[in-house]
Design an enzyme around this catalytic site. Structure first.
Site, PDB file in Angstrom:
ATOM      1  N   TYR A 177      -6.088 -10.940 -11.925  1.00 37.45           N
ATOM      2  CA  TYR A 177      -5.279 -12.183 -12.022  1.00 37.45           C
ATOM      3  C   TYR A 177      -5.556 -13.438 -11.509  1.00 37.45           C
ATOM      4  CZ  TYR A 177      -1.346  -8.738 -13.254  1.00 37.45           C
ATOM      5  OH  TYR A 177      -0.539  -7.795 -14.045  1.00 37.45           O
ATOM      6  N   ASP A 224       0.863  -1.243  -0.191  1.00 33.61           N
ATOM      7  CA  ASP A 224       0.049   0.043  -0.127  1.00 33.61           C
ATOM      8  C   ASP A 224       0.754   0.977  -0.141  1.00 33.61           C
ATOM      9  OD1 ASP A 224      -2.338   1.791   0.852  1.00 33.61           O
ATOM     10  OD2 ASP A 224      -3.309   0.021   0.797  1.00 33.61           O
ATOM     11  N   VAL A 271      -5.724 -14.702  -7.499  1.00 38.25           N
ATOM     12  CA  VAL A 271      -5.987 -13.732  -6.085  1.00 38.25           C
ATOM     13  C   VAL A 271      -7.459 -13.974  -6.001  1.00 38.25           C
ATOM     14  CG1 VAL A 271      -6.021 -11.357  -6.071  1.00 38.25           C
ATOM     15  CG2 VAL A 271      -4.140 -12.292  -7.506  1.00 38.25           C
ATOM     16  N   ASN A 322     -13.382   0.616  -7.424  1.00 35.47           N
ATOM     17  CA  ASN A 322     -14.481   1.293  -7.112  1.00 35.47           C
ATOM     18  C   ASN A 322     -15.134   2.139  -8.202  1.00 35.47           C
ATOM     19  OD1 ASN A 322     -13.873   0.965  -4.441  1.00 35.47           O
ATOM     20  ND2 ASN A 322     -12.654   2.737  -4.028  1.00 35.47           N
ATOM     21  N   HIS A 351      -3.449   5.764   3.669  1.00 32.43           N
ATOM     22  CA  HIS A 351      -4.218   4.845   3.290  1.00 32.43           C
ATOM     23  C   HIS A 351      -3.847   3.615   3.805  1.00 32.43           C
ATOM     24  CE1 HIS A 351      -5.997   1.919   0.277  1.00 32.43           C
ATOM     25  NE2 HIS A 351      -7.030   2.582   0.141  1.00 32.43           N
ATOM     26  N   SER A 388     -11.311  -0.895  -1.150  1.00 32.68           N
ATOM     27  CA  SER A 388      -9.656  -1.031  -0.409  1.00 32.68           C
ATOM     28  C   SER A 388     -10.315  -1.745   1.222  1.00 32.68           C
ATOM     29  CB  SER A 388      -9.400   0.242   0.005  1.00 32.68           C
ATOM     30  OG  SER A 388      -8.726   0.754  -1.188  1.00 32.68           O
TER      31      SER A 388
END
Length: 428
Positions: A208, A56, A211, A190, A90, A259
């Protein structure tokens, strides 16, 4: 390959401030953990001994919510910004959400993207990680996390470009993580609210194979309006009114986004891995999917198999026999969007936007009218030719006195002239 990444679950806002949406304003703070059955799950596991790598904007390890439970790894943007007020905004929020679910886990912060307040942040600079300093930040951070003890990798980020984002080195790094038994999660993005300018673009690394891709849900379990809609979504987690750590104070602030949903899902994954460390990443994904809120109804392109139920997932994990770890594309691992597979169905019907349906219907009507008009004109022309075009005839000067003189007979416009010997087609 160069690609665009943006903070948060991609392509739109990262963690937003309080009151940013009607959904957030109407949702009470603290609802997310009960919605995922986390209090009951924590009676079985608290994430003991598990390290979650948070790829992040960096984390502030001194924040009270993280203190003693987080450490900062290398800055893969090659910066030295930890003293700046905007650093880790974040990432710190995401780390706190993970630890809310798995309070005895450890967080490893790895900086691969920039916060919006970072003066070097450029949403559209076209370079992976929003930095020209290191286009390989994401793949390097994934490999570093695996080599330094991470059991779970959480990526609340994603590509911004509709036509870009796929990167062979990132995919290879994810393959490497899966082969080492590391669970990998990413936010779906989003951009699902078309009325607010979203374009629902495909986003990597969420797209991908291998994941666990996470959508955001509201308090009623349905898709949060901003959450992107894609067939590669696996599960959902709460994504509105999430009260997470505020890096600029010792307190918290509410926010929303996929997120936050990804971070909460990573915390739930940590609970499973702590209790059953020998399960393969695919098995962790399976128990999350099979015990989610609408697993019995099947998959949805909006929320995958539904909202995570951490307690049920832990009970289901107890019944599994650990499998051999496999990398993307190995036989028997199922189908998925992208070049490999991980068990997620490949495609789903996502319906048709009524506006586009109406536009298509209008276009079809215009085309039909044009065709009918063309046929009528063609038949009218041929009828006039059959009736003749001389004086006094229906097509002559009596019929069209305004022209003042007779219209001479015309050659058939559809008749090609005879070409010279051996020449075809005729010259125009």
């Amino acid at each position: 390959m160069i690609k665009r990444l943006t903070v948060s679950a991609l392509l739109a806002a990262t963690l937003t401030v309080a009151g940013a949406s009607v959904a957030s304003a109407k949702t009470p703070l603290g609802w997310e953990l009960p919605a995922m059955s986390v209090p009951a799950a924590q009676a079985l596991s608290k994430g003991e001994g598990v390290t979650v790598a948070v790829l992040d904007t960096g984390v502030r390890t001194t924040h009270p919510t993280l203190k003693g439970r987080a450490k900062e790894g290398p800055d893969f943007l090659r910066g030295n910004d930890t003293s700046k007020p905007w650093y880790g905004d974040h990432g710190t929020a995401m780390a706190s959400s993970i630890l809310d679910v798995a309070p005895r886990a450890q967080v490893l912060g790895l900086r691969v993207i920039r916060d919006y307040d970072d003066p070097n942040y450029k949403a559209d600079d076209g370079v992976q990680g929003n930095s020209r300093d290191n286009p390989r930040a994401l793949s390097q951070a994934i490999r570093y996390a695996v080599d330094h003890g991470a059991d779970v990798i959480s990526m609340s980020l994603g590509s911004r470009s509709t036509w870009g984002g796929y990167d062979v080195e990132d995919l290879a790094a994810i393959d490497y993580a899966l082969s080492k038994g590391v669970v990998v999660l990413a936010a779906v993005g989003n951009l699902g609210d078309l009325e607010q300018g979203g374009d629902n673009a495909i986003s990597y690394p969420g797209a991908y194979p291998g994941v666990i891709t996470v959508a955001a849900s509201g308090a009623d379990g349905s898709r949060a309006p901003f959450s992107s809609v894609h067939s590669y979504i696996d599960i959902a987690a709460p994504g509105v009114a999430i009260n997470a750590a505020d890096s600029r104070s010792d307190g918290r602030k509410p926010g929303e986004g996929t997120s936050s949903a990804c971070a909460l899902a990573a915390g739930a994954s940590a609970l499973i891995v702590a209790k059953y460390p020998d399960l393969a990443p695919r098995q962790v994904e399976q128990v999350l999917e099979k015990t989610a809120s609408h697993a019995s109804r099947g998959h949805s392109a909006e929320t995958g198999y539904g909202v995570i139920n951490a307690q049920r997932a832990l009970h289901a994990a107890a019944e599994l026999t650990p499998e051999k770890r496999v990398v993307i594309g190995d036989s028997g691992t199922g189908m998925h969007f992208g070049p490999g597979d991980d068990g997620t169905p490949k495609t789903f019907s996502q319906g048709v936007d009524p506006w586009y349906l109406g536009l298509a219907a209008c276009g079809a009507l215009v085309a039909i009218l044009a065709m009918v008009g063309g046929v009528w004109l063609c038949k009218s022309g041929r009828r006039l030719q059959r009736q003749g075009l001389g004086d006094g005839g229906p097509g002559g000067s009596t019929a069209y006195p305004q022209y003042g003189r007779p219209i001479p007979p015309q050659q058939n416009p559809y008749q090609q002239p005879t070409p010279p010997q051996g020449q075809w087609p005729p010259q125009q």
